[in-house]
Design a protein around this motif. Structure first.
Motif, PDB file in Angstrom:
ATOM      1  N   SER A 103      10.833   8.278  -4.684  1.00 28.74           N
ATOM      2  CA  SER A 103       9.756   8.159  -3.713  1.00 28.74           C
ATOM      3  C   SER A 103      10.330   7.612  -2.418  1.00 28.74           C
ATOM      4  CB  SER A 103       8.682   7.196  -4.222  1.00 28.74           C
ATOM      5  OG  SER A 103       8.122   7.687  -5.400  1.00 28.74           O
ATOM      6  N   ARG A 104       9.763   8.048  -1.337  1.00 27.17           N
ATOM      7  CA  ARG A 104      10.233   7.533  -0.054  1.00 27.17           C
ATOM      8  C   ARG A 104       9.587   6.203   0.255  1.00 27.17           C
ATOM      9  NH1 ARG A 104       7.259   8.412   4.919  1.00 27.17           N
ATOM     10  NH2 ARG A 104       9.237   7.748   5.702  1.00 27.17           N
ATOM     11  N   LEU A 105      10.275   5.438   1.059  1.00 25.69           N
ATOM     12  CA  LEU A 105       9.778   4.118   1.443  1.00 25.69           C
ATOM     13  C   LEU A 105       8.967   4.202   2.719  1.00 25.69           C
ATOM     14  CD1 LEU A 105      13.006   1.966   0.980  1.00 25.69           C
ATOM     15  CD2 LEU A 105      11.086   2.173  -0.585  1.00 25.69           C
ATOM     16  N   VAL A 106       8.128   3.222   2.906  1.00 23.51           N
ATOM     17  CA  VAL A 106       7.441   3.027   4.175  1.00 23.51           C
ATOM     18  C   VAL A 106       7.855   1.651   4.664  1.00 23.51           C
ATOM     19  CG1 VAL A 106       5.232   2.810   5.365  1.00 23.51           C
ATOM     20  CG2 VAL A 106       5.489   4.456   3.493  1.00 23.51           C
ATOM     21  N   VAL A 107       8.671   1.622   5.694  1.00 23.82           N
ATOM     22  CA  VAL A 107       9.136   0.360   6.262  1.00 23.82           C
ATOM     23  C   VAL A 107       8.343   0.119   7.536  1.00 23.82           C
ATOM     24  CG1 VAL A 107      11.098  -0.874   7.234  1.00 23.82           C
ATOM     25  CG2 VAL A 107      11.433   0.650   5.276  1.00 23.82           C
ATOM     26  N   MET A 108       7.637  -0.999   7.546  1.00 18.07           N
ATOM     27  CA  MET A 108       6.764  -1.305   8.673  1.00 18.07           C
ATOM     28  C   MET A 108       7.037  -2.737   9.117  1.00 18.07           C
ATOM     29  SD  MET A 108       2.604  -0.969   8.835  1.00 18.07           S
ATOM     30  CE  MET A 108       2.318  -2.093   7.490  1.00 18.07           C
ATOM     31  N   ASP A 109       7.601  -2.886  10.300  1.00 15.01           N
ATOM     32  CA  ASP A 109       7.811  -4.239  10.800  1.00 15.01           C
ATOM     33  C   ASP A 109       6.549  -4.714  11.537  1.00 15.01           C
ATOM     34  OD1 ASP A 109       7.890  -3.323  13.482  1.00 15.01           O
ATOM     35  OD2 ASP A 109      10.069  -3.234  13.500  1.00 15.01           O
ATOM     36  N   HIS A 110       6.611  -5.929  12.046  1.00 13.85           N
ATOM     37  CA  HIS A 110       5.422  -6.527  12.659  1.00 13.85           C
ATOM     38  C   HIS A 110       4.930  -5.718  13.864  1.00 13.85           C
ATOM     39  CE1 HIS A 110       2.522  -9.660  13.412  1.00 13.85           C
ATOM     40  NE2 HIS A 110       2.893  -9.677  14.681  1.00 13.85           N
ATOM     41  N   SER A 111       5.840  -5.219  14.677  1.00  9.58           N
ATOM     42  CA  SER A 111       5.418  -4.453  15.859  1.00  9.58           C
ATOM     43  C   SER A 111       4.732  -3.146  15.443  1.00  9.58           C
ATOM     44  CB  SER A 111       6.600  -4.168  16.786  1.00  9.58           C
ATOM     45  OG  SER A 111       7.532  -3.325  16.160  1.00  9.58           O
ATOM     46  N   HIS A 112       5.231  -2.503  14.374  1.00  3.12           N
ATOM     47  CA  HIS A 112       4.580  -1.288  13.869  1.00  3.12           C
ATOM     48  C   HIS A 112       3.166  -1.608  13.399  1.00  3.12           C
ATOM     49  CE1 HIS A 112       8.853   0.170  12.703  1.00  3.12           C
ATOM     50  NE2 HIS A 112       8.582   0.503  13.935  1.00  3.12           N
ATOM     51  N   LEU A 130      -2.850  -4.126   2.893  1.00  4.77           N
ATOM     52  CA  LEU A 130      -3.836  -3.052   2.738  1.00  4.77           C
ATOM     53  C   LEU A 130      -3.395  -1.811   3.513  1.00  4.77           C
ATOM     54  CD1 LEU A 130      -6.672  -2.234   1.652  1.00  4.77           C
ATOM     55  CD2 LEU A 130      -7.604  -3.160   3.781  1.00  4.77           C
ATOM     56  N   LEU A 131      -2.912  -2.019   4.735  1.00  3.10           N
ATOM     57  CA  LEU A 131      -2.448  -0.917   5.567  1.00  3.10           C
ATOM     58  C   LEU A 131      -1.222  -0.248   4.946  1.00  3.10           C
ATOM     59  CD1 LEU A 131      -2.505   0.820   8.107  1.00  3.10           C
ATOM     60  CD2 LEU A 131      -1.296  -1.010   9.312  1.00  3.10           C
ATOM     61  N   LYS A 132      -0.276  -1.051   4.505  1.00  6.18           N
ATOM     62  CA  LYS A 132       0.936  -0.485   3.904  1.00  6.18           C
ATOM     63  C   LYS A 132       0.594   0.318   2.648  1.00  6.18           C
ATOM     64  CE  LYS A 132       5.695  -1.503   2.951  1.00  6.18           C
ATOM     65  NZ  LYS A 132       6.773  -2.440   3.051  1.00  6.18           N
ATOM     66  N   ASN A 133      -0.296  -0.203   1.806  1.00 10.48           N
ATOM     67  CA  ASN A 133      -0.719   0.516   0.598  1.00 10.48           C
ATOM     68  C   ASN A 133      -1.429   1.824   0.945  1.00 10.48           C
ATOM     69  OD1 ASN A 133       0.367  -1.405  -1.109  1.00 10.48           O
ATOM     70  ND2 ASN A 133      -1.530  -2.572  -1.220  1.00 10.48           N
ATOM     71  N   ALA A 134      -2.235   1.795   1.996  1.00  5.86           N
ATOM     72  CA  ALA A 134      -2.935   3.013   2.417  1.00  5.86           C
ATOM     73  C   ALA A 134      -1.931   4.043   2.952  1.00  5.86           C
ATOM     74  CB  ALA A 134      -3.979   2.676   3.479  1.00  5.86           C
ATOM     75  N   LEU A 135      -0.928   3.600   3.675  1.00  7.57           N
ATOM     76  CA  LEU A 135       0.095   4.523   4.196  1.00  7.57           C
ATOM     77  C   LEU A 135       0.815   5.228   3.055  1.00  7.57           C
ATOM     78  CD1 LEU A 135       1.612   2.394   7.093  1.00  7.57           C
ATOM     79  CD2 LEU A 135       0.424   4.589   7.339  1.00  7.57           C
ATOM     80  N   VAL A 136       1.129   4.493   2.010  1.00  8.57           N
ATOM     81  CA  VAL A 136       1.833   5.067   0.860  1.00  8.57           C
ATOM     82  C   VAL A 136       0.981   6.135   0.170  1.00  8.57           C
ATOM     83  CG1 VAL A 136       2.795   4.519  -1.419  1.00  8.57           C
ATOM     84  CG2 VAL A 136       3.286   3.048   0.520  1.00  8.57           C
ATOM     85  N   LYS A 137      -0.333   5.992   0.218  1.00  2.62           N
ATOM     86  CA  LYS A 137      -1.239   6.933  -0.446  1.00  2.62           C
ATOM     87  C   LYS A 137      -1.466   8.214   0.366  1.00  2.62           C
ATOM     88  CE  LYS A 137      -3.770   3.327  -2.881  1.00  2.62           C
ATOM     89  NZ  LYS A 137      -5.043   2.598  -2.948  1.00  2.62           N
ATOM     90  N   LEU A 138      -1.098   8.210   1.633  1.00  4.94           N
ATOM     91  CA  LEU A 138      -1.286   9.397   2.471  1.00  4.94           C
ATOM     92  C   LEU A 138      -0.410  10.552   2.004  1.00  4.94           C
ATOM     93  CD1 LEU A 138      -1.276   7.896   6.078  1.00  4.94           C
ATOM     94  CD2 LEU A 138      -3.207   8.989   4.936  1.00  4.94           C
ATOM     95  N   LYS A 139      -0.832  11.761   2.350  1.00  9.86           N
ATOM     96  CA  LYS A 139       0.012  12.928   2.107  1.00  9.86           C
ATOM     97  C   LYS A 139       1.263  12.788   2.985  1.00  9.86           C
ATOM     98  CE  LYS A 139      -3.075  16.015   3.163  1.00  9.86           C
ATOM     99  NZ  LYS A 139      -3.702  17.294   3.466  1.00  9.86           N
ATOM    100  N   LYS A 140       2.342  13.408   2.527  1.00 12.62           N
ATOM    101  CA  LYS A 140       3.631  13.329   3.228  1.00 12.62           C
ATOM    102  C   LYS A 140       3.498  13.705   4.708  1.00 12.62           C
ATOM    103  CE  LYS A 140       6.698  16.658   2.980  1.00 12.62           C
ATOM    104  NZ  LYS A 140       7.419  17.181   4.080  1.00 12.62           N
ATOM    105  N   GLU A 141       2.761  14.768   4.990  1.00 13.79           N
ATOM    106  CA  GLU A 141       2.622  15.255   6.365  1.00 13.79           C
ATOM    107  C   GLU A 141       1.877  14.249   7.247  1.00 13.79           C
ATOM    108  OE1 GLU A 141       1.538  17.021   3.652  1.00 13.79           O
ATOM    109  OE2 GLU A 141       3.239  18.410   3.514  1.00 13.79           O
TER     110      GLU A 141
END
Length: 188
Positions: A103-112, A130-141
């Motif tokens: 699985s690909r990662l979602v790396v989100m720093d504070h500015s993001h 909550l935001l990071k978990n929602a991002l992971v659930k999105l479709k790849k596109e």
């Protein structure tokens, strides 16, 4: 006056990049300035998706090998060669994930987080997970276009170039992806 200086700098960079591309087409050793200019950006783009430095280094190597091997096919359209390298890098990452099943990662720093949370109208550190978990659930596109705009700070025309879609389509796709993200977070 500052707009004129900014435009002049951009023009000089574009002209020097276009010249470097044309030189690299004649002599592969002249690809080095482009490699030096974009290596770190491409490496970090890949690292933020795969999360492993060795794998990121290998994939980055593949990106520049493919770019150098195909430099003759590159046509300068007023966009930085970075958008072309970016497209190659995204394709390398996608191929890696298909082959490995990782699985690909979602790396989100504070500015993001700040930029994206402002865009979707959520505030407070308590929403970060909550935001990071929602991002992971999105479709790849959807995730890809959100990352291009908010994490990589690409303009809509550059996003269109990377994804091989029109600028208008990149806007539509981004706003639809943001709507889906809001729904996942239950923020209307």
């Amino acid at each position: 006056m500052s707009e004129l200086l900014s435009y002049s700098k951009k023009l000089i960079i574009e002209q020097s990049e276009e010249l470097a591309i044309e030189e690299a087409k004649k002599d592969p050793r002249k690809f080095e300035p482009l490699y030096n200019r974009y290596f770190k950006k491409v490496f970090h783009l890949i690292l933020n998706r795969v999360g492993d430095k060795e794998m990121a280094a290998e994939l980055t190597s593949n990106v520049f090998f493919k770019a150098l091997s195909n430099i003759q096919k590159f046509k300068f359209k007023g966009y930085s060669i970075y958008t072309w390298l970016f497209r190659i890098a995204l394709n390398e990452c996608n191929e890696h994930f298909r082959k490995t099943g990782e699985s690909r990662l979602v790396v989100m720093d504070h500015s993001h987080y700040e930029i994206l949370s402002e865009e979707i109208a959520i505030y407070g550190e308590e929403h970060k997970d909550l935001l990071k978990n929602a991002l992971v659930k999105l479709k790849k596109e959807d995730l890809e276009i959100i990352e291009l705009r908010f994490f990589e700070s690409l303009q809509f025309n550059e996003i269109g170039e990377v994804l091989n879609i029109s600028e208008g389509n990149s806007k539509v796709r981004l706003y639809r992806a943001l709507d889906r993200l809001r729904k996942l977070m239950k923020v209307a």
